[in-house]
Enzyme design. Sequence first.
Site, PDB file in Angstrom:
ATOM      1  N   GLU A 290       0.823  -1.208   0.000  1.00 19.79           N
ATOM      2  CA  GLU A 290       0.000   0.000   0.000  1.00 19.79           C
ATOM      3  C   GLU A 290       0.859   1.262   0.000  1.00 19.79           C
ATOM      4  O   GLU A 290       0.865   2.014   0.975  1.00 19.79           O
ATOM      5  CB  GLU A 290      -0.906  -0.004   1.228  1.00 19.79           C
ATOM      6  CG  GLU A 290      -1.831  -1.204   1.257  1.00 19.79           C
ATOM      7  CD  GLU A 290      -2.606  -1.325   2.559  1.00 19.79           C
ATOM      8  OE1 GLU A 290      -3.772  -1.716   2.499  1.00 19.79           O
ATOM      9  OE2 GLU A 290      -2.041  -1.033   3.639  1.00 19.79           O
ATOM     10  N   PRO A 291       1.585   1.512  -1.076  1.00 21.55           N
ATOM     11  CA  PRO A 291       2.395   2.727  -1.124  1.00 21.55           C
ATOM     12  C   PRO A 291       1.527   3.969  -1.295  1.00 21.55           C
ATOM     13  O   PRO A 291       0.579   3.974  -2.087  1.00 21.55           O
ATOM     14  CB  PRO A 291       3.268   2.515  -2.361  1.00 21.55           C
ATOM     15  CG  PRO A 291       2.448   1.617  -3.249  1.00 21.55           C
ATOM     16  CD  PRO A 291       1.673   0.713  -2.317  1.00 21.55           C
ATOM     17  N   ARG A 293       2.859   7.766   0.032  1.00 20.22           N
ATOM     18  CA  ARG A 293       3.829   8.851  -0.085  1.00 20.22           C
ATOM     19  C   ARG A 293       4.803   8.658  -1.254  1.00 20.22           C
ATOM     20  O   ARG A 293       5.108   9.596  -1.981  1.00 20.22           O
ATOM     21  CB  ARG A 293       4.629   8.907   1.219  1.00 20.22           C
ATOM     22  CG  ARG A 293       5.585  10.067   1.361  1.00 20.22           C
ATOM     23  CD  ARG A 293       6.512   9.831   2.569  1.00 20.22           C
ATOM     24  NE  ARG A 293       5.790   9.438   3.749  1.00 20.22           N
ATOM     25  CZ  ARG A 293       5.314  10.276   4.668  1.00 20.22           C
ATOM     26  NH1 ARG A 293       5.510  11.566   4.520  1.00 20.22           N
ATOM     27  NH2 ARG A 293       4.665   9.822   5.715  1.00 20.22           N
ATOM     28  N   ARG A 330       2.379  20.072   7.830  1.00 19.76           N
ATOM     29  CA  ARG A 330       3.331  19.059   8.298  1.00 19.76           C
ATOM     30  C   ARG A 330       4.501  19.620   9.114  1.00 19.76           C
ATOM     31  O   ARG A 330       5.048  18.928   9.946  1.00 19.76           O
ATOM     32  CB  ARG A 330       3.840  18.196   7.129  1.00 19.76           C
ATOM     33  CG  ARG A 330       2.715  17.332   6.540  1.00 19.76           C
ATOM     34  CD  ARG A 330       3.196  16.349   5.481  1.00 19.76           C
ATOM     35  NE  ARG A 330       4.019  15.306   6.034  1.00 19.76           N
ATOM     36  CZ  ARG A 330       5.330  15.248   5.968  1.00 19.76           C
ATOM     37  NH1 ARG A 330       6.005  16.186   5.318  1.00 19.76           N
ATOM     38  NH2 ARG A 330       5.988  14.269   6.513  1.00 19.76           N
ATOM     39  N   CYS A 361      -3.140  33.362  11.529  1.00 21.68           N
ATOM     40  CA  CYS A 361      -2.897  34.072  12.787  1.00 21.68           C
ATOM     41  C   CYS A 361      -2.506  33.078  13.851  1.00 21.68           C
ATOM     42  O   CYS A 361      -3.303  32.719  14.723  1.00 21.68           O
ATOM     43  CB  CYS A 361      -4.134  34.848  13.176  1.00 21.68           C
ATOM     44  SG  CYS A 361      -4.424  36.158  12.005  1.00 21.68           S
ATOM     45  N   GLU A 362      -1.264  32.619  13.743  1.00 18.99           N
ATOM     46  CA  GLU A 362      -0.763  31.530  14.560  1.00 18.99           C
ATOM     47  C   GLU A 362       0.753  31.548  14.377  1.00 18.99           C
ATOM     48  O   GLU A 362       1.224  31.356  13.265  1.00 18.99           O
ATOM     49  CB  GLU A 362      -1.374  30.239  13.971  1.00 18.99           C
ATOM     50  CG  GLU A 362      -1.104  28.964  14.682  1.00 18.99           C
ATOM     51  CD  GLU A 362      -2.081  28.713  15.823  1.00 18.99           C
ATOM     52  OE1 GLU A 362      -3.249  29.126  15.736  1.00 18.99           O
ATOM     53  OE2 GLU A 362      -1.633  28.142  16.808  1.00 18.99           O
TER      54      GLU A 362
HETATM   55  C1  LIG Z   1      -0.612   5.384   5.936  1.00 22.52           C
HETATM   56  C2  LIG Z   1      -0.810   4.011   5.481  1.00 22.52           C
HETATM   57  C3  LIG Z   1      -0.290   3.597   4.252  1.00 22.52           C
HETATM   58  C4  LIG Z   1       0.556   4.480   3.376  1.00 22.52           C
HETATM   59  O1  LIG Z   1       1.751   4.849   3.962  1.00 22.52           O
HETATM   60  P1  LIG Z   1       2.865   5.632   3.103  1.00 22.52           P
HETATM   61  O2  LIG Z   1       3.916   5.938   4.115  1.00 22.52           O
HETATM   62  O3  LIG Z   1       2.222   6.851   2.564  1.00 22.52           O
HETATM   63  O4  LIG Z   1       3.308   4.701   2.037  1.00 22.52           O
HETATM   64  C5  LIG Z   1      -0.567   2.325   3.828  1.00 22.52           C
HETATM   65  N1  LIG Z   1      -1.317   1.484   4.576  1.00 22.52           N
HETATM   66  C6  LIG Z   1      -1.832   1.855   5.757  1.00 22.52           C
HETATM   67  C7  LIG Z   1      -2.669   0.905   6.501  1.00 22.52           C
HETATM   68  C8  LIG Z   1      -1.592   3.116   6.256  1.00 22.52           C
HETATM   69  O5  LIG Z   1      -2.092   3.480   7.437  1.00 22.52           O
END
Ligand SMILES: *Cc1c(COP(=O)(O)O)cnc(C)c1O
Length: 431
Positions: A290-291, A293, A330, A361-362
């Site tokens: 699950e990429p 980022r 971030r 305003c922070e």
């Molecule tokens: C956040 C998350 C991701 C993605 O993470 P990256 O660091 O963006 O690759 C994948 N799977 C799950 C369950 C997550 O919580």
Amino acid sequence: MGYPDLTVNGAGHLLLGGADALDLAAEYGTPLYVLDEELVRARMGLYAAAMREYFPAGSRPLYASKALCCKELCRWAGQEGLGLDVVSAGELYTTLAAGADPESLCFHGNAKTEDAVRYAVESGVGLIAADGTQELERIDRVAAALGVRQKVLLRVTPDIDPHTFKAVNTGVVDVKFGVPIPTGQALEAAKLALGLEHISLEGFHCHIGSQVFDAGPFRLEAEVMAAFLGQVRRETGFIARTLNLGGGFAVAYTPEDPRPDLAGMLRDTGRRLGELFAGMEYPAPAILLEPGRSIVGDAGTTLYTVQNVKSVPGGSTYVALDGGMTDNPRYALYGARYAAAVADRAGQPKDAAVTLAGCCCESGDLIGENVPLQRPRAGDTVAVFVTGAYNYSMASNYNRVPRPPIAAVRGGTGRLIVRRETPEDLIRYDL
Ligand SMILES: *Cc1c(COP(=O)(O)O)cnc(C)c1O
């Protein structure tokens, strides 16, 4: 390519996806998120190809849509052969509105409401990752009421700290996500799942964290999960068909960060999985990754217009931008570091170190401190790099600042994929 391979044109202006950053700023206004569509698609394609090559049959990447969720990104993922990981009913709604195949979705979250579970089951979501025994029972109940059997993964915590690269005892199982393996609770939850009639346990999910720069933690994750699968087989006879190893592949944010070798990490992880399952004589499960980022992070750049520059004698130089924590929280949240450049002098030496300040305003509304930059002037366009992930998706309307649009650039031509919010958008829920 994305930052840090930045390119400039003959006039010395920053190019984004082949387009002059100043032209994009003039056409769409600032602040503006710019996304290099070709780079995003290339990253998606890299994952799809590497997983075909190095992982067992049926393996596939799911784009973690929380990194940057809008309809067009979901369409690109589908076109490039990726499924989607969604973590809320809102993300699920977005992906379905974009025409995603529900079977290609994995629905996550550590606090899924009954309504959200019903929505997912009714929508035909391929997999629901149950975060514990109560969720297993909730999914079972909902599926029973709808007269279906729902495929689920059980989310477990494998006790791996990707940053110290060591298995430690309690630290990393003491988190809000998943069922711990070392305490025996994961095995018990698996037994429960196997006994529930309206659930089909397909396998397991884990996610070790984010910004993992090399294959070591993923190999260790593969080892811990393979051992757990072996234990479940011994205790119950269950053979997992799917193993979801989550995301967490890193991107380089600044020139000091190492540049991760994604293809190498995927190859090493895939090979290690192959060895492990062969060694255990275990039918290799399909692997899901699950990429998030690493697909969109360095394909994104935010363009701002400098409003004011203030130097405090003996202190900092503040560069006040027309955006800030509302489009990129971030730095305020975790002190995340970014690199920046003045768009019309991007190739020139950075002779200043500035505080990039937002418009809210922070006092904590900063994009960065001690950021090397070409000496800025009011009216300059400043580019902040590697803002593709967890910027738009974390944006807010604090101070009633409208969220910026997203322009996708391909072959030097931009087009909006998310429009700018308007003042009318800001009051549309007000009664
Ligand atoms: C956040 C998350 C991701 C993605 O993470 P990256 O660091 O963006 O690759 C994948 N799977 C799950 C369950 C997550 O919580």
